[in-house]
Scaffold this motif. Structure first.
Motif, PDB file in Angstrom:
ATOM      1  N   GLU A  61       0.833  -1.209   0.000  1.00 52.85           N
ATOM      2  CA  GLU A  61       0.000   0.000   0.000  1.00 52.85           C
ATOM      3  C   GLU A  61       0.864   1.255   0.000  1.00 52.85           C
ATOM      4  OE1 GLU A  61      -3.108   0.281  -0.349  1.00 52.85           O
ATOM      5  OE2 GLU A  61      -3.822  -1.782  -0.089  1.00 52.85           O
ATOM      6  N   ALA A  62       1.940   1.239   0.761  1.00 55.06           N
ATOM      7  CA  ALA A  62       2.831   2.399   0.793  1.00 55.06           C
ATOM      8  C   ALA A  62       3.505   2.616  -0.553  1.00 55.06           C
ATOM      9  CB  ALA A  62       3.881   2.223   1.887  1.00 55.06           C
ATOM     10  N   ALA A  63       3.878   1.512  -1.241  1.00 59.32           N
ATOM     11  CA  ALA A  63       4.486   1.643  -2.559  1.00 59.32           C
ATOM     12  C   ALA A  63       3.504   2.224  -3.565  1.00 59.32           C
ATOM     13  CB  ALA A  63       4.984   0.282  -3.032  1.00 59.32           C
ATOM     14  N   VAL A  64       2.236   1.847  -3.458  1.00 59.48           N
ATOM     15  CA  VAL A  64       1.222   2.405  -4.358  1.00 59.48           C
ATOM     16  C   VAL A  64       1.018   3.884  -4.082  1.00 59.48           C
ATOM     17  CG1 VAL A  64      -1.211   2.270  -5.022  1.00 59.48           C
ATOM     18  CG2 VAL A  64       0.091   0.169  -4.657  1.00 59.48           C
ATOM     19  N   VAL A  65       1.001   4.258  -2.797  1.00 57.20           N
ATOM     20  CA  VAL A  65       0.795   5.661  -2.424  1.00 57.20           C
ATOM     21  C   VAL A  65       1.916   6.541  -2.949  1.00 57.20           C
ATOM     22  CG1 VAL A  65       0.707   7.233  -0.457  1.00 57.20           C
ATOM     23  CG2 VAL A  65      -0.638   5.123  -0.427  1.00 57.20           C
ATOM     24  N   THR A  66       3.131   6.030  -2.951  1.00 56.13           N
ATOM     25  CA  THR A  66       4.255   6.837  -3.427  1.00 56.13           C
ATOM     26  C   THR A  66       4.288   6.981  -4.941  1.00 56.13           C
ATOM     27  OG1 THR A  66       5.661   4.871  -3.450  1.00 56.13           O
ATOM     28  CG2 THR A  66       5.691   6.232  -1.462  1.00 56.13           C
ATOM     29  N   GLY A  67       3.361   6.355  -5.654  1.00 52.51           N
ATOM     30  CA  GLY A  67       3.272   6.540  -7.092  1.00 52.51           C
ATOM     31  C   GLY A  67       4.074   5.562  -7.915  1.00 52.51           C
ATOM     32  N   GLN A  68       4.503   4.429  -7.340  1.00 53.14           N
ATOM     33  CA  GLN A  68       5.226   3.435  -8.124  1.00 53.14           C
ATOM     34  C   GLN A  68       4.279   2.763  -9.122  1.00 53.14           C
ATOM     35  OE1 GLN A  68       7.821   0.735  -6.127  1.00 53.14           O
ATOM     36  NE2 GLN A  68       8.174   2.106  -4.402  1.00 53.14           N
ATOM     37  N   GLY A  69       4.809   2.425 -10.299  1.00 57.26           N
ATOM     38  CA  GLY A  69       4.014   1.830 -11.346  1.00 57.26           C
ATOM     39  C   GLY A  69       3.572   0.414 -11.008  1.00 57.26           C
ATOM     40  N   PRO A  70       2.544  -0.084 -11.688  1.00 55.92           N
ATOM     41  CA  PRO A  70       2.043  -1.431 -11.387  1.00 55.92           C
ATOM     42  C   PRO A  70       3.106  -2.518 -11.562  1.00 55.92           C
ATOM     43  CG  PRO A  70       0.486  -0.219 -12.752  1.00 55.92           C
ATOM     44  CD  PRO A  70       1.728   0.602 -12.692  1.00 55.92           C
ATOM     45  N   VAL A  71       3.914  -2.409 -12.626  1.00 53.04           N
ATOM     46  CA  VAL A  71       4.923  -3.442 -12.864  1.00 53.04           C
ATOM     47  C   VAL A  71       5.954  -3.448 -11.741  1.00 53.04           C
ATOM     48  CG1 VAL A  71       6.719  -4.224 -14.446  1.00 53.04           C
ATOM     49  CG2 VAL A  71       4.574  -3.319 -15.360  1.00 53.04           C
ATOM     50  N   ARG A  72       6.370  -2.268 -11.318  1.00 52.03           N
ATOM     51  CA  ARG A  72       7.369  -2.202 -10.249  1.00 52.03           C
ATOM     52  C   ARG A  72       6.803  -2.713  -8.931  1.00 52.03           C
ATOM     53  NH1 ARG A  72      10.928   3.149  -8.503  1.00 52.03           N
ATOM     54  NH2 ARG A  72      12.219   2.071  -6.951  1.00 52.03           N
ATOM     55  N   VAL A  73       5.538  -2.431  -8.659  1.00 48.00           N
ATOM     56  CA  VAL A  73       4.936  -2.921  -7.423  1.00 48.00           C
ATOM     57  C   VAL A  73       4.817  -4.446  -7.456  1.00 48.00           C
ATOM     58  CG1 VAL A  73       2.833  -2.918  -6.039  1.00 48.00           C
ATOM     59  CG2 VAL A  73       3.694  -0.775  -6.975  1.00 48.00           C
ATOM     60  N   MET A  74       4.364  -4.983  -8.585  1.00 39.55           N
ATOM     61  CA  MET A  74       4.173  -6.424  -8.674  1.00 39.55           C
ATOM     62  C   MET A  74       5.502  -7.169  -8.646  1.00 39.55           C
ATOM     63  SD  MET A  74       0.969  -6.918 -11.332  1.00 39.55           S
ATOM     64  CE  MET A  74       1.677  -5.899 -12.630  1.00 39.55           C
ATOM     65  N   VAL A  75       6.484  -6.680  -9.401  1.00 39.89           N
ATOM     66  CA  VAL A  75       7.761  -7.385  -9.503  1.00 39.89           C
ATOM     67  C   VAL A  75       8.659  -7.093  -8.303  1.00 39.89           C
ATOM     68  CG1 VAL A  75       9.842  -7.673 -10.894  1.00 39.89           C
ATOM     69  CG2 VAL A  75       7.622  -7.452 -12.008  1.00 39.89           C
ATOM     70  N   GLY A  76       8.692  -5.842  -7.879  1.00 39.11           N
ATOM     71  CA  GLY A  76       9.616  -5.456  -6.823  1.00 39.11           C
ATOM     72  C   GLY A  76       9.102  -5.660  -5.416  1.00 39.11           C
ATOM     73  N   GLU A  77       7.787  -5.599  -5.214  1.00 36.61           N
ATOM     74  CA  GLU A  77       7.240  -5.671  -3.866  1.00 36.61           C
ATOM     75  C   GLU A  77       6.510  -6.987  -3.587  1.00 36.61           C
ATOM     76  OE1 GLU A  77       7.960  -3.348  -1.786  1.00 36.61           O
ATOM     77  OE2 GLU A  77       8.895  -2.077  -3.281  1.00 36.61           O
ATOM     78  N   MET A  78       5.713  -7.471  -4.540  1.00 34.18           N
ATOM     79  CA  MET A  78       4.890  -8.647  -4.294  1.00 34.18           C
ATOM     80  C   MET A  78       5.604  -9.954  -4.647  1.00 34.18           C
ATOM     81  SD  MET A  78       1.277  -7.096  -5.734  1.00 34.18           S
ATOM     82  CE  MET A  78       0.341  -8.544  -5.246  1.00 34.18           C
ATOM     83  N   LEU A  79       6.270  -9.975  -5.783  1.00 30.41           N
ATOM     84  CA  LEU A  79       6.879 -11.215  -6.255  1.00 30.41           C
ATOM     85  C   LEU A  79       7.927 -11.778  -5.301  1.00 30.41           C
ATOM     86  CD1 LEU A  79       7.047 -13.330  -8.451  1.00 30.41           C
ATOM     87  CD2 LEU A  79       8.640 -11.865  -9.692  1.00 30.41           C
ATOM     88  N   PRO A  80       8.836 -10.963  -4.703  1.00 30.46           N
ATOM     89  CA  PRO A  80       9.824 -11.550  -3.788  1.00 30.46           C
ATOM     90  C   PRO A  80       9.204 -12.263  -2.598  1.00 30.46           C
ATOM     91  CG  PRO A  80      10.492  -9.346  -4.447  1.00 30.46           C
ATOM     92  CD  PRO A  80       9.098  -9.523  -4.937  1.00 30.46           C
ATOM     93  N   ASN A  81       8.029 -11.833  -2.162  1.00 29.69           N
ATOM     94  CA  ASN A  81       7.379 -12.466  -1.024  1.00 29.69           C
ATOM     95  C   ASN A  81       6.567 -13.700  -1.417  1.00 29.69           C
ATOM     96  OD1 ASN A  81       7.592 -10.602   1.587  1.00 29.69           O
ATOM     97  ND2 ASN A  81       7.543  -9.305  -0.222  1.00 29.69           N
ATOM     98  N   MET A  82       6.525 -14.016  -2.704  1.00 27.06           N
ATOM     99  CA  MET A  82       5.807 -15.194  -3.186  1.00 27.06           C
ATOM    100  C   MET A  82       6.764 -16.291  -3.640  1.00 27.06           C
ATOM    101  SD  MET A  82       2.911 -13.197  -5.440  1.00 27.06           S
ATOM    102  CE  MET A  82       2.214 -14.725  -6.065  1.00 27.06           C
ATOM    103  N   ALA A  83       8.037 -16.185  -3.258  1.00 26.66           N
ATOM    104  CA  ALA A  83       9.047 -17.100  -3.799  1.00 26.66           C
ATOM    105  C   ALA A  83       8.732 -18.552  -3.478  1.00 26.66           C
ATOM    106  CB  ALA A  83      10.421 -16.721  -3.250  1.00 26.66           C
ATOM    107  N   SER A  84       8.354 -18.840  -2.235  1.00 23.71           N
ATOM    108  CA  SER A  84       8.099 -20.238  -1.857  1.00 23.71           C
ATOM    109  C   SER A  84       6.868 -20.789  -2.560  1.00 23.71           C
ATOM    110  CB  SER A  84       7.930 -20.332  -0.342  1.00 23.71           C
ATOM    111  OG  SER A  84       6.832 -19.543   0.094  1.00 23.71           O
TER     112      SER A  84
END
Length: 313
Positions: free
Chosen positions: A199-222
């Motif tokens: 949510e904080a990454a979205v508020v700061t104006g990061q793009g959808p691709v950066r949020v999905m790849v940089g914020e969500m994907l690393p936490n889905m590794a397992s």
């Protein structure tokens, strides 16, 4: 004064996002922290060793058994002997050569189709979780349609109407294999979508691709690794099933075609077990190895599965 106020608000949002990310967001070493427990897991190590042996045998097939694996090399239907360790088919082909060369196509198509199906499922899951309810609703309908369709009949129909070959098999396996993994990955992505650091990454104006790849994907590794192992396992079994039904490319050598020719020659009724046991056992061992690695992933990510020093779970 308005530009100054906007700049100050952007700085506050950026500092807030950085603070939230440091406190609970994804860590750069998340993948490494998953691999380290896997290396300590006996199940994961055993599965990796089995997979490495099969992959090594497939890569060394031209060295261990040079030439055409389907050529006639011995007396028809000869039992295992020092000259032919795994026996000879009724056509006079060496079973060991067929098994080694069959591993090349079976593992290549299975690993490739499993990885492609997992990638499709991951894209669908991240898009559903981050791009809004309309996109999520549309992708959920498509996923549910593929989940409701019976898997084996769909595989047979698609393979029957497409030109025979590895490319057609690859496409069929990807089309029919992504939906189940997409449902699991979507649930994980949805749970991450409501976390503070996303949510904080979205508020700061990061793009959808950066949020999905940089914020969500690393936490889905397992979860992604488990989905990948499951898709690869299903792809290897489905390819063998299609080729066992005679829907593979004629003249190709794989574990499925080895089983097909063994059944065509009546190996089970005549007691020539050596013509079908090696390929069937290879498929079972690869599936077992993938299950062991998957169990290691569960142990690495679920603290309840960790063993205590006394050896009890």
């Amino acid at each position: 004064m308005r530009p100054v106020e906007q700049d100050s608000q952007q700085d506050i949002r950026r500092r807030t996002w950085q603070r939230v990310r440091r406190s609970g967001g994804p860590r750069p070493g998340l993948l490494a922290s998953l691999i380290a427990p896997l290396a300590r897991s006996r199940r994961a190590r055993a599965g990796a060793v089995i997979l490495a042996l099969f992959i090594t045998g497939a890569l060394l097939a031209p060295v261990l058994s040079p030439g055409d694996p389907a050529r006639i090399t011995g007396a028809p239907a000869a039992a295992p002997s020092p000259a032919h360790w795994l026996g000879v088919t009724p056509k006079g082909q060496d079973v060991l050569a067929l098994t080694l060369w069959g591993a090349r196509s079976s593992l290549a198509v299975g690993l490739g189709a499993g990885a492609a199906a997992t990638l499709v499922a991951l894209v669908v899951a991240l898009a559903s979780a981050h791009l809004g309810r309309m996109v999520d609703g549309l992708l959920s309908v498509v996923t549910n349609v593929f989940l409701l369709l019976p898997g084996l009949p769909l595989l047979v129909v698609l393979a029957a109407y497409m030109p025979p070959g590895w490319a057609s098999t690859f496409i069929v396996l990807v089309v029919t294999g992504w939906a189940g993994a997409a449902r699991v990955l979507r649930s994980q992505a949805m749970s991450l979508r409501s976390t503070d650091f996303v949510e904080a990454a979205v508020v700061t104006g990061q793009g959808p691709v950066r949020v999905m790849v940089g914020e969500m994907l690393p936490n889905m590794a397992s979860v992604v690794m488990s989905a990948l192992l499951g898709c690869v396992n299903a792809a290897i079994g489905a390819q063998a099933g299609l080729e066992f039904l005679g829907l593979g490319r004629s003249g190709s050598v794989s574990w499925g075609t080895n089983l097909y020719w063994a059944a065509t020659d009546g190996a089970l009724m005549t007691g020539r077990w050596w013509t079908f046991v090696p390929s069937g056992l290879a498929i079972a061992l690869v599936a077992y190895a993938l299950a062991l690695v998957n169990a290691g992933v569960d142990e690495a990510t679920n603290p309840r599965l960790h063993r205590t020093g006394s050896g009890r779970p």
